[in-house]
Design an enzyme around this catalytic site. Structure first.
Site, PDB file in Angstrom:
ATOM      1  N   LYS A 131       0.851  -1.196   0.000  1.00  0.00           N
ATOM      2  CA  LYS A 131       0.000   0.000   0.000  1.00  0.00           C
ATOM      3  C   LYS A 131       0.891   1.252   0.000  1.00  0.00           C
ATOM      4  O   LYS A 131       1.699   1.443   0.910  1.00  0.00           O
ATOM      5  CB  LYS A 131      -0.921   0.007   1.218  1.00  0.00           C
ATOM      6  CG  LYS A 131      -1.932   1.135   1.169  1.00  0.00           C
ATOM      7  CD  LYS A 131      -2.896   1.065   2.324  1.00  0.00           C
ATOM      8  CE  LYS A 131      -2.434   1.807   3.534  1.00  0.00           C
ATOM      9  NZ  LYS A 131      -2.352   3.276   3.406  1.00  0.00           N
ATOM     10  N   ASP A 162     -12.897  15.016  -4.012  1.00  0.00           N
ATOM     11  CA  ASP A 162     -12.937  16.290  -4.748  1.00  0.00           C
ATOM     12  C   ASP A 162     -14.202  16.258  -5.602  1.00  0.00           C
ATOM     13  O   ASP A 162     -15.019  15.334  -5.487  1.00  0.00           O
ATOM     14  CB  ASP A 162     -11.656  16.414  -5.611  1.00  0.00           C
ATOM     15  CG  ASP A 162     -11.248  17.882  -5.819  1.00  0.00           C
ATOM     16  OD1 ASP A 162     -12.141  18.693  -6.124  1.00  0.00           O
ATOM     17  OD2 ASP A 162     -10.061  18.198  -5.669  1.00  0.00           O
ATOM     18  N   ARG A 198       2.960   0.298  10.709  1.00  0.00           N
ATOM     19  CA  ARG A 198       4.068   0.433  11.664  1.00  0.00           C
ATOM     20  C   ARG A 198       4.478  -0.835  12.403  1.00  0.00           C
ATOM     21  O   ARG A 198       5.680  -1.028  12.634  1.00  0.00           O
ATOM     22  CB  ARG A 198       3.747   1.578  12.647  1.00  0.00           C
ATOM     23  CG  ARG A 198       3.859   2.935  11.958  1.00  0.00           C
ATOM     24  CD  ARG A 198       3.149   4.020  12.703  1.00  0.00           C
ATOM     25  NE  ARG A 198       1.709   3.840  12.641  1.00  0.00           N
ATOM     26  CZ  ARG A 198       0.823   4.652  13.226  1.00  0.00           C
ATOM     27  NH1 ARG A 198       1.242   5.681  13.925  1.00  0.00           N
ATOM     28  NH2 ARG A 198      -0.466   4.437  13.106  1.00  0.00           N
ATOM     29  N   ASP A 254      -3.087   4.362  -2.214  1.00  0.00           N
ATOM     30  CA  ASP A 254      -4.060   4.860  -1.225  1.00  0.00           C
ATOM     31  C   ASP A 254      -3.915   6.372  -1.061  1.00  0.00           C
ATOM     32  O   ASP A 254      -3.288   6.840  -0.113  1.00  0.00           O
ATOM     33  CB  ASP A 254      -3.813   4.131   0.100  1.00  0.00           C
ATOM     34  CG  ASP A 254      -4.798   4.530   1.183  1.00  0.00           C
ATOM     35  OD1 ASP A 254      -5.898   5.012   0.852  1.00  0.00           O
ATOM     36  OD2 ASP A 254      -4.464   4.366   2.376  1.00  0.00           O
ATOM     37  N   THR A 279     -10.143   4.854  10.642  1.00  0.00           N
ATOM     38  CA  THR A 279     -10.050   4.055  11.872  1.00  0.00           C
ATOM     39  C   THR A 279      -9.361   4.816  13.013  1.00  0.00           C
ATOM     40  O   THR A 279      -9.303   4.330  14.133  1.00  0.00           O
ATOM     41  CB  THR A 279      -9.305   2.729  11.611  1.00  0.00           C
ATOM     42  OG1 THR A 279      -8.110   3.017  10.879  1.00  0.00           O
ATOM     43  CG2 THR A 279     -10.150   1.769  10.823  1.00  0.00           C
ATOM     44  N   LYS A 336      -6.716   8.346  -1.217  1.00  0.00           N
ATOM     45  CA  LYS A 336      -8.006   8.770  -0.629  1.00  0.00           C
ATOM     46  C   LYS A 336      -8.553  10.031  -1.313  1.00  0.00           C
ATOM     47  O   LYS A 336      -8.704  11.093  -0.696  1.00  0.00           O
ATOM     48  CB  LYS A 336      -7.872   9.005   0.872  1.00  0.00           C
ATOM     49  CG  LYS A 336      -7.471   7.765   1.656  1.00  0.00           C
ATOM     50  CD  LYS A 336      -7.530   8.011   3.143  1.00  0.00           C
ATOM     51  CE  LYS A 336      -7.189   6.785   3.949  1.00  0.00           C
ATOM     52  NZ  LYS A 336      -5.798   6.343   3.838  1.00  0.00           N
TER      53      LYS A 336
HETATM   54  O1  C5P Z   1       0.845   2.037  10.836  1.00  0.00           O
HETATM   55  P1  C5P Z   1      -0.598   1.585  10.734  1.00  0.00           P
HETATM   56  O2  C5P Z   1      -0.751   0.066  10.764  1.00  0.00           O
HETATM   57  O3  C5P Z   1      -1.492   2.284  11.726  1.00  0.00           O
HETATM   58  O4  C5P Z   1      -1.018   2.058   9.271  1.00  0.00           O
HETATM   59  C1  C5P Z   1      -2.332   1.984   8.808  1.00  0.00           C
HETATM   60  C2  C5P Z   1      -2.393   2.454   7.387  1.00  0.00           C
HETATM   61  O5  C5P Z   1      -3.730   2.350   6.930  1.00  0.00           O
HETATM   62  C3  C5P Z   1      -1.963   3.904   7.162  1.00  0.00           C
HETATM   63  O6  C5P Z   1      -1.242   3.925   5.922  1.00  0.00           O
HETATM   64  C4  C5P Z   1      -3.263   4.672   7.028  1.00  0.00           C
HETATM   65  O7  C5P Z   1      -3.156   5.753   6.122  1.00  0.00           O
HETATM   66  C5  C5P Z   1      -4.190   3.609   6.457  1.00  0.00           C
HETATM   67  N1  C5P Z   1      -5.617   3.786   6.758  1.00  0.00           N
HETATM   68  C6  C5P Z   1      -6.130   3.849   8.029  1.00  0.00           C
HETATM   69  N2  C5P Z   1      -7.483   4.013   8.223  1.00  0.00           N
HETATM   70  C7  C5P Z   1      -8.300   4.093   7.183  1.00  0.00           C
HETATM   71  C8  C5P Z   1      -7.780   4.024   5.884  1.00  0.00           C
HETATM   72  C9  C5P Z   1      -6.430   3.849   5.708  1.00  0.00           C
HETATM   73  O8  C5P Z   1      -5.395   3.729   8.992  1.00  0.00           O
HETATM   74  N3  C5P Z   1      -9.606   4.192   7.385  1.00  0.00           N
END
Ligand code: C5P
Length: 226
Positions: free
Chosen positions: A31, A63, A206, A58, A110, A60
């Site tokens: 991603k 617009d 992460r 991704d 989330t 997002k």
């Molecule tokens: O590091 P972590 O596991 O928290 O990363 C989650 C990834 O998912 C990030 O790249 C974030 O932009 C993406 N994301 C998210 N919640 C959403 C959509 C995408 O955390 N609703």
């Protein structure tokens, strides 16, 4: 079967390439979010697509319909497998999509807790919905629309979305293996719990990218969700 999408949230291509190289042929989706896209650029994305890597772009998009449709067509021209638009952009924005990869609709991020969501919604409406109601409304829009392949939702919503709309591909971020801190994610679950709840794919960033041994964590997660 649940798939694993790794959030390559890195500032530059060199760091991302080290991880991709380290993981070799493990069956994962990569991603690419705003940070890496701005650091590495579209040519880097295109090169990985050409090499056969599964890329989920991704960005997002949110617009006016014409602008989002053009951006999604550009993503398609890079060869990415998935891309994201905010479902709150509405039906007309989705209607405008023409050339498209697998479009995933973002519902409620989330990182929103119920309290944050309420506070934010109050700024735009006198009668704000709770998160479940908002996700339900957006899932209905996603399911009715032929341009939408799936949606992004939290692990807490995935079970009923799958129940109500079994054909929607559900992508679940906010995943934390046991013992890993939740950081800025508010509605979290473990990889196994999310897979059991019916996620088509989980997104993990992460816990993998900041680990001393990313390959080991990826193998553990694949084992948990396989
Ligand atoms: O590091 P972590 O596991 O928290 O990363 C989650 C990834 O998912 C990030 O790249 C974030 O932009 C993406 N994301 C998210 N919640 C959403 C959509 C995408 O955390 N609703």
């Amino acid at each position: 079967m649940t798939e694993l999408a790794i959030a390559l949230d890195f500032p530059d291509s060199a760091t991302a390439d080290r991880l991709i190289c380290d993981l070799g042929e493990l069956p994962v989706i990569y991603k690419v979010g705003l940070e890496l896209f701005l650091g590495a650029g579209p040519e880097w994305v295109k090169a990985h697509c050409t090499r056969g890597k599964r890329i989920f772009l991704d960005l997002k998009f949110y617009d006016i319909p014409n602008t989002v449709a053009a951006a999604v067509a550009q993503a398609a021209s890079l060869g990415v497998e998935f891309t994201t638009v905010h479902l709150s952009g509405g039906r007309k924005m989705l209607d405008a999509l023409k050339v498209a990869p697998k479009v995933l609709g973002v519902s409620v991020l989330t990182s929103f807790s119920e309290e944050d969501w309420y506070e934010n919604s109050l700024r735009i409406s006198e009668r704000p919905h709770g998160i479940p109601q908002a996700v339900q409304n957006l899932a209905g829009l996603a399911a009715q629309h032929s341009a939408v392949f799936g949606m992004v939702c939290s692990a807490h919503e995935v079970k009923w979305i799958k129940g109500a709309y079994p054909n929607l591909y559900t992508v679940v971020p906010g995943i934390r293996p046991v013992g890993v801190p939740s950081q800025d994610q508010a509605r979290v679950m473990t990889p196994k719990e999310a897979a059991l709840a019916g996620a088509s794919a989980i997104v993990v960033g992460r816990p993998i990218t900041q680990s001393q041994d990313p390959k080991k964590i990826v193998e553990q997660i694949l084992n948990d969700i396989g």
